[in-house]
Design a protein around this motif. Sequence first.
Motif, PDB file in Angstrom:
ATOM      1  N   MET A 176      17.308  70.996 -45.043  1.00 48.53           N
ATOM      2  CA  MET A 176      16.847  70.076 -46.073  1.00 48.53           C
ATOM      3  C   MET A 176      16.791  68.625 -45.599  1.00 48.53           C
ATOM      4  O   MET A 176      17.419  68.255 -44.607  1.00 48.53           O
ATOM      5  N   SER A 177      16.038  67.819 -46.361  1.00 52.13           N
ATOM      6  CA  SER A 177      15.927  66.387 -46.105  1.00 52.13           C
ATOM      7  C   SER A 177      16.339  65.634 -47.370  1.00 52.13           C
ATOM      8  O   SER A 177      15.491  65.229 -48.167  1.00 52.13           O
ATOM      9  N   PRO A 178      17.637  65.447 -47.568  1.00 48.46           N
ATOM     10  CA  PRO A 178      18.110  64.856 -48.825  1.00 48.46           C
ATOM     11  C   PRO A 178      18.016  63.335 -48.850  1.00 48.46           C
ATOM     12  O   PRO A 178      18.041  62.665 -47.815  1.00 48.46           O
ATOM     13  N   HIS A 179      17.912  62.786 -50.069  1.00 47.28           N
ATOM     14  CA  HIS A 179      17.969  61.354 -50.322  1.00 47.28           C
ATOM     15  C   HIS A 179      19.166  61.115 -51.246  1.00 47.28           C
ATOM     16  O   HIS A 179      19.295  61.784 -52.281  1.00 47.28           O
ATOM     17  N   PHE A 180      20.026  60.150 -50.889  1.00 43.23           N
ATOM     18  CA  PHE A 180      21.295  59.960 -51.575  1.00 43.23           C
ATOM     19  C   PHE A 180      21.351  58.639 -52.325  1.00 43.23           C
ATOM     20  O   PHE A 180      20.891  57.605 -51.821  1.00 43.23           O
ATOM     21  N   ALA A 181      21.961  58.662 -53.515  1.00 40.69           N
ATOM     22  CA  ALA A 181      22.298  57.429 -54.209  1.00 40.69           C
ATOM     23  C   ALA A 181      23.472  56.772 -53.485  1.00 40.69           C
ATOM     24  O   ALA A 181      24.167  57.399 -52.675  1.00 40.69           O
ATOM     25  N   LEU A 182      23.709  55.495 -53.792  1.00 42.30           N
ATOM     26  CA  LEU A 182      24.690  54.730 -53.037  1.00 42.30           C
ATOM     27  C   LEU A 182      26.090  55.323 -53.129  1.00 42.30           C
ATOM     28  O   LEU A 182      26.847  55.310 -52.138  1.00 42.30           O
ATOM     29  N   VAL A 218      23.936  51.692 -42.251  1.00 41.92           N
ATOM     30  CA  VAL A 218      23.719  51.844 -40.806  1.00 41.92           C
ATOM     31  C   VAL A 218      24.066  53.270 -40.391  1.00 41.92           C
ATOM     32  O   VAL A 218      25.124  53.793 -40.768  1.00 41.92           O
ATOM     33  N   HIS A 219      23.197  53.877 -39.611  1.00 42.89           N
ATOM     34  CA  HIS A 219      23.423  55.217 -39.051  1.00 42.89           C
ATOM     35  C   HIS A 219      23.573  55.075 -37.543  1.00 42.89           C
ATOM     36  O   HIS A 219      22.655  54.602 -36.864  1.00 42.89           O
ATOM     37  N   ILE A 220      24.728  55.472 -37.020  1.00 39.67           N
ATOM     38  CA  ILE A 220      24.997  55.326 -35.580  1.00 39.67           C
ATOM     39  C   ILE A 220      25.214  56.695 -34.954  1.00 39.67           C
ATOM     40  O   ILE A 220      26.045  57.485 -35.417  1.00 39.67           O
ATOM     41  N   ARG A 221      24.480  56.976 -33.876  1.00 41.40           N
ATOM     42  CA  ARG A 221      24.627  58.203 -33.097  1.00 41.40           C
ATOM     43  C   ARG A 221      25.347  57.824 -31.810  1.00 41.40           C
ATOM     44  O   ARG A 221      24.717  57.530 -30.790  1.00 41.40           O
ATOM     45  N   TRP A 222      26.663  57.820 -31.857  1.00 42.41           N
ATOM     46  CA  TRP A 222      27.471  57.275 -30.762  1.00 42.41           C
ATOM     47  C   TRP A 222      27.238  57.994 -29.440  1.00 42.41           C
ATOM     48  O   TRP A 222      27.330  57.388 -28.369  1.00 42.41           O
ATOM     49  N   PRO A 278      17.571  58.121 -47.401  1.00 40.43           N
ATOM     50  CA  PRO A 278      17.356  59.374 -46.675  1.00 40.43           C
ATOM     51  C   PRO A 278      18.214  59.397 -45.409  1.00 40.43           C
ATOM     52  O   PRO A 278      18.021  58.587 -44.496  1.00 40.43           O
ATOM     53  N   ILE A 279      19.156  60.290 -45.350  1.00 40.13           N
ATOM     54  CA  ILE A 279      20.072  60.350 -44.211  1.00 40.13           C
ATOM     55  C   ILE A 279      20.103  61.777 -43.673  1.00 40.13           C
ATOM     56  O   ILE A 279      20.407  62.726 -44.394  1.00 40.13           O
ATOM     57  N   GLY A 280      19.790  61.918 -42.415  1.00 39.28           N
ATOM     58  CA  GLY A 280      19.912  63.210 -41.743  1.00 39.28           C
ATOM     59  C   GLY A 280      18.725  64.130 -41.887  1.00 39.28           C
ATOM     60  O   GLY A 280      18.739  65.240 -41.367  1.00 39.28           O
TER      61      GLY A 280
END
Length: 315
Positions: free
Chosen positions: A35-41, A145-149, A172-174
């Motif tokens: 899935m491609s979810p969109h999230f509230a804060l 911020v999305h970080i892929r370490w 949209p995250i992930g």
Amino acid sequence: MKRTSQTIATRVCIDDILGPLDCTLDPSNRWNGFMSPHFALDAVHALSAQTLRLAEEDGYDCVDTIHVIEGRADSQDTVHLIEGGPRRHYDEDDAEGNLAIAVRIPWRSLSRGATATIGPATPQAHKAARKRKITGRGPARVVVVHIRWQYLDEGSDTAANIVQPDDEGLYPIGGWEWTWSLASWWCACGEDIVWHETQCPCGLTRDAQPKAPLGTAGVEVGKILRAVTPQATSALVDITGLARVCAVFAGDDEIDTADDTGPFDTETLGWADEVLRMAMDEAVPEDIPASGWELVPDERSAALYRITFPTAPTD
């Protein structure tokens, strides 16, 4: 993402690692089935806490992390240093050897289309971050911020990014990257139902699940009896001594429970009785009123109850 006829409100998870989290998504928008979810804060905050916990447990260079930076619309520009622990390999010039990035946020310009920027954690960035002070009293603003370490050492420009909200203010995250799947809920009857389907085929709804062991036992008894006689709607149970099913009804009509003349054999009724007895072993007195069972006045028993089975939805 604009809400369409295909968009649903549901929950997603990644196995037992992340989630379950409330989200909005289009079930047809999938990557390798995911899935491609969109999230509230609020959900983004919860996701951030989960990713940071994983990073602390497993190491930052094994996971992605989500960060929520808060400010005000009229705040002065700020620099935020996000650190991810020690590197596996680092140059002699990098004395600390820590994974880190710097996020520069022009708070006053965000509403005019400007975006935060991500850069290396230079000495100048360290100095600017130490002077950071959130000012202003304007409307609250956030930067996600999305970080892929694991990719940060490779110099990839996709190792970190600012997550921009969609048209409805959802993040949209992930999507097309993480293995998000639909979360589910377990009905007392034993069915596993996806979260956005709020009614089980047995008739129980997600929000009206029995809480006490006796309530759950009542649902299981109904499932057992209906497997033989689908029209069964309720049963009388006597819980004095060893709990047992005394009578089964289809509406107002009693169904014959004799082993040689009725539809139920000894094994079916015995199975239902055993479910009741196991539940009684776990129950406390407060469970009876919480079970939804209805006390039936009876001259021979002070503990005769009617269990009404859930009404299955019709097509």
